[in-house]
Design an enzyme around this catalytic site. Structure first.
Site, PDB file in Angstrom:
ATOM      1  N   HIS A 237       0.843  -1.188   0.000  1.00 39.68           N
ATOM      2  CA  HIS A 237       0.000   0.000   0.000  1.00 39.68           C
ATOM      3  C   HIS A 237       0.885   1.248   0.000  1.00 39.68           C
ATOM      4  O   HIS A 237       2.102   1.156   0.188  1.00 39.68           O
ATOM      5  CB  HIS A 237      -0.949   0.007   1.213  1.00 39.68           C
ATOM      6  CG  HIS A 237      -0.254   0.008   2.535  1.00 39.68           C
ATOM      7  ND1 HIS A 237      -0.208  -1.088   3.355  1.00 39.68           N
ATOM      8  CD2 HIS A 237       0.441   0.976   3.171  1.00 39.68           C
ATOM      9  CE1 HIS A 237       0.484  -0.785   4.440  1.00 39.68           C
ATOM     10  NE2 HIS A 237       0.898   0.458   4.349  1.00 39.68           N
TER      11      HIS A 237
HETATM   12  P1  TYD Z   1      -2.062  -2.879   7.512  1.00 36.68           P
HETATM   13  O1  TYD Z   1      -1.505  -1.515   7.650  1.00 36.68           O
HETATM   14  O2  TYD Z   1      -2.873  -3.207   6.309  1.00 36.68           O
HETATM   15  O3  TYD Z   1      -0.897  -3.967   7.685  1.00 36.68           O
HETATM   16  P2  TYD Z   1       0.293  -4.373   6.695  1.00 36.68           P
HETATM   17  O4  TYD Z   1       0.360  -3.327   5.629  1.00 36.68           O
HETATM   18  O5  TYD Z   1       1.499  -4.413   7.561  1.00 36.68           O
HETATM   19  O6  TYD Z   1      -0.012  -5.741   6.158  1.00 36.68           O
HETATM   20  O7  TYD Z   1      -2.929  -3.177   8.817  1.00 36.68           O
HETATM   21  C1  TYD Z   1      -3.461  -4.474   9.082  1.00 36.68           C
HETATM   22  C2  TYD Z   1      -4.699  -4.296   9.933  1.00 36.68           C
HETATM   23  O8  TYD Z   1      -4.387  -3.657  11.172  1.00 36.68           O
HETATM   24  C3  TYD Z   1      -5.783  -3.440   9.253  1.00 36.68           C
HETATM   25  O9  TYD Z   1      -7.046  -4.035   9.523  1.00 36.68           O
HETATM   26  C4  TYD Z   1      -5.705  -2.133   9.986  1.00 36.68           C
HETATM   27  C5  TYD Z   1      -5.175  -2.485  11.354  1.00 36.68           C
HETATM   28  N1  TYD Z   1      -4.333  -1.416  11.935  1.00 36.68           N
HETATM   29  C6  TYD Z   1      -4.839  -0.658  12.980  1.00 36.68           C
HETATM   30  O10 TYD Z   1      -5.984  -0.848  13.444  1.00 36.68           O
HETATM   31  N2  TYD Z   1      -4.042   0.319  13.521  1.00 36.68           N
HETATM   32  C7  TYD Z   1      -2.784   0.568  13.062  1.00 36.68           C
HETATM   33  O11 TYD Z   1      -2.081   1.479  13.586  1.00 36.68           O
HETATM   34  C8  TYD Z   1      -2.292  -0.205  11.953  1.00 36.68           C
HETATM   35  C9  TYD Z   1      -0.916   0.035  11.380  1.00 36.68           C
HETATM   36  C10 TYD Z   1      -3.092  -1.198  11.430  1.00 36.68           C
END
Ligand code: TYD
Length: 141
Positions: free
Chosen positions: A54
């Site tokens: 992302h």
């Molecule tokens: P995401 O940022 O998509 O993780 P990655 O890119 O590392 O795979 O986040 C995964 C899940 O966690 C998504 O449902 C959002 C949640 N999340 C929060 O609730 N708070 C946060 O600070 C972060 C970074 C993620």
């Protein structure tokens, strides 16, 4: 002006070390060019797994491999760059509008993230074709 992968910088963090181990302190607006609003960390990632996939519209981050190692593939819509992080005293600064994938996690690895804002799903761009469209027309971010 849009950011490029060359605006992502590996920052040398302070390391205070002695016989009993090391400490790395990080201050907002000193080691990182933003106020730190949020800290989170990724852990229990299975070895070899990937995360990320992302970009953020306005969020800036500093990413540190505090334990183990992983690669970060950076993409500005034109160029790509791969950075390997494997030391707790190096941080990768990522400004806004850079697509990133975290790859090749070592098992037991811990990725610490210092972020310039609280969590906001609206700040995420999770679709690569949308990222390309926005990065080519930055005035619509
Ligand atoms: P995401 O940022 O998509 O993780 P990655 O890119 O590392 O795979 O986040 C995964 C899940 O966690 C998504 O449902 C959002 C949640 N999340 C929060 O609730 N708070 C946060 O600070 C972060 C970074 C993620």
């Amino acid at each position: 002006m849009t950011n490029t992968v060359y605006d992502c910088k590996v920052i040398d963090l302070p390391k205070i070390s002695g016989r009993k181990g090391a400490i790395t302190p990080i201050y907002g607006n000193i080691q990182v060019p933003f106020d730190i609003a949020r800290v989170y960390y990724l852990y229990d990632v299975p070895g070899g797994e990937s995360r990320g996939g992302h970009a953020h519209r306005v969020l800036q981050q500093l990413i540190v491999s505090v334990m183990g190692a992983f690669d970060i593939v950076l993409d500005d819509g034109k160029e790509q760059r791969r950075v390997h992080l494997d030391r707790a005293y190096y941080g990768l600064y990522i400004p806004q509008m850079i697509w990133r994938e975290l790859e090749n996690f070592s098992s037991g690895g811990i990725c610490l993230v210092l972020a310039s804002a609280t969590y906001d799903e609206c700040d995420y761009i999770r679709d690569y074709s949308e990222f390309l469209r926005i990065s080519q027309t930055p005035w619509i971010v």
